[in-house]
Design a protein around this motif. Structure first.
Motif, PDB file in Angstrom:
ATOM      1  N   VAL A  63       1.077  -0.995  -0.058  1.00  0.00           N
ATOM      2  CA  VAL A  63      -0.186  -0.052  -0.028  1.00  0.00           C
ATOM      3  C   VAL A  63       0.965   1.272  -0.003  1.00  0.00           C
ATOM      4  N   THR A  64       1.852   1.147   0.781  1.00  0.00           N
ATOM      5  CA  THR A  64       2.720   2.575   0.937  1.00  0.00           C
ATOM      6  C   THR A  64       3.833   2.732  -0.213  1.00  0.00           C
ATOM      7  N   GLY A  65       4.058   1.500  -0.824  1.00  0.00           N
ATOM      8  CA  GLY A  65       5.115   1.460  -1.686  1.00  0.00           C
ATOM      9  C   GLY A  65       6.373   2.027  -1.209  1.00  0.00           C
ATOM     10  N   PHE A  66       6.528   1.635   0.052  1.00  0.00           N
ATOM     11  CA  PHE A  66       7.589   1.751   1.062  1.00  0.00           C
ATOM     12  C   PHE A  66       9.046   1.247   0.373  1.00  0.00           C
ATOM     13  N   ILE A  67       8.837  -0.124  -0.001  1.00  0.00           N
ATOM     14  CA  ILE A  67      10.246  -0.805  -0.633  1.00  0.00           C
ATOM     15  C   ILE A  67       9.832  -0.957  -2.333  1.00  0.00           C
ATOM     16  N   ASP A  68      10.568  -0.063  -3.094  1.00  0.00           N
ATOM     17  CA  ASP A  68      10.289  -0.239  -4.407  1.00  0.00           C
ATOM     18  C   ASP A  68      11.346  -1.231  -5.058  1.00  0.00           C
ATOM     19  N   TYR A  69      11.145  -2.533  -4.905  1.00  0.00           N
ATOM     20  CA  TYR A  69      12.024  -3.581  -5.184  1.00  0.00           C
ATOM     21  C   TYR A  69      11.629  -4.443  -6.230  1.00  0.00           C
ATOM     22  N   GLY A  70      12.702  -4.474  -7.299  1.00  0.00           N
ATOM     23  CA  GLY A  70      12.187  -5.508  -8.425  1.00  0.00           C
ATOM     24  C   GLY A  70      11.031  -5.154  -9.201  1.00  0.00           C
TER      25      GLY A  70
END
Length: 76
Positions: free
Chosen positions: A26-33
């Motif tokens: 929801v937050t998009g805190f980790i923008d991983y892969g």
């Protein structure tokens, strides 16, 4: 430690993981892969579903434990 306690601890662990993963989506805190390639509405929808399901599992486990203890006390 009996098997019921092990499963209960595992259930709490899974509910916390689902909740945290939902919050991350929801937050998009980790923008991983691959997460950055998922459309925003889909990411938020799945994030909300995971978050709510994690809360549901936690509450269900908590009240099942309380119910089991109440029934155990009534039998004695």
């Amino acid at each position: 430690m009996n098997l019921v306690k092990v499963f209960r601890i595992f259930g709490y662990f899974v509910s916390v993981v689902l909740f945290v993963f939902g919050l991350v989506l929801v937050t998009g805190f980790i923008d991983y892969g691959g997460l950055k390639h998922i459309p925003g509405q889909l990411r938020i929808t799945f994030g909300v579903v995971f978050t709510l399901y994690g809360i549901y599992r936690f509450v269900r486990l908590y009240y099942t434990k309380a119910k089991d203890e109440t029934e155990k006390d009534e039998e004695e």
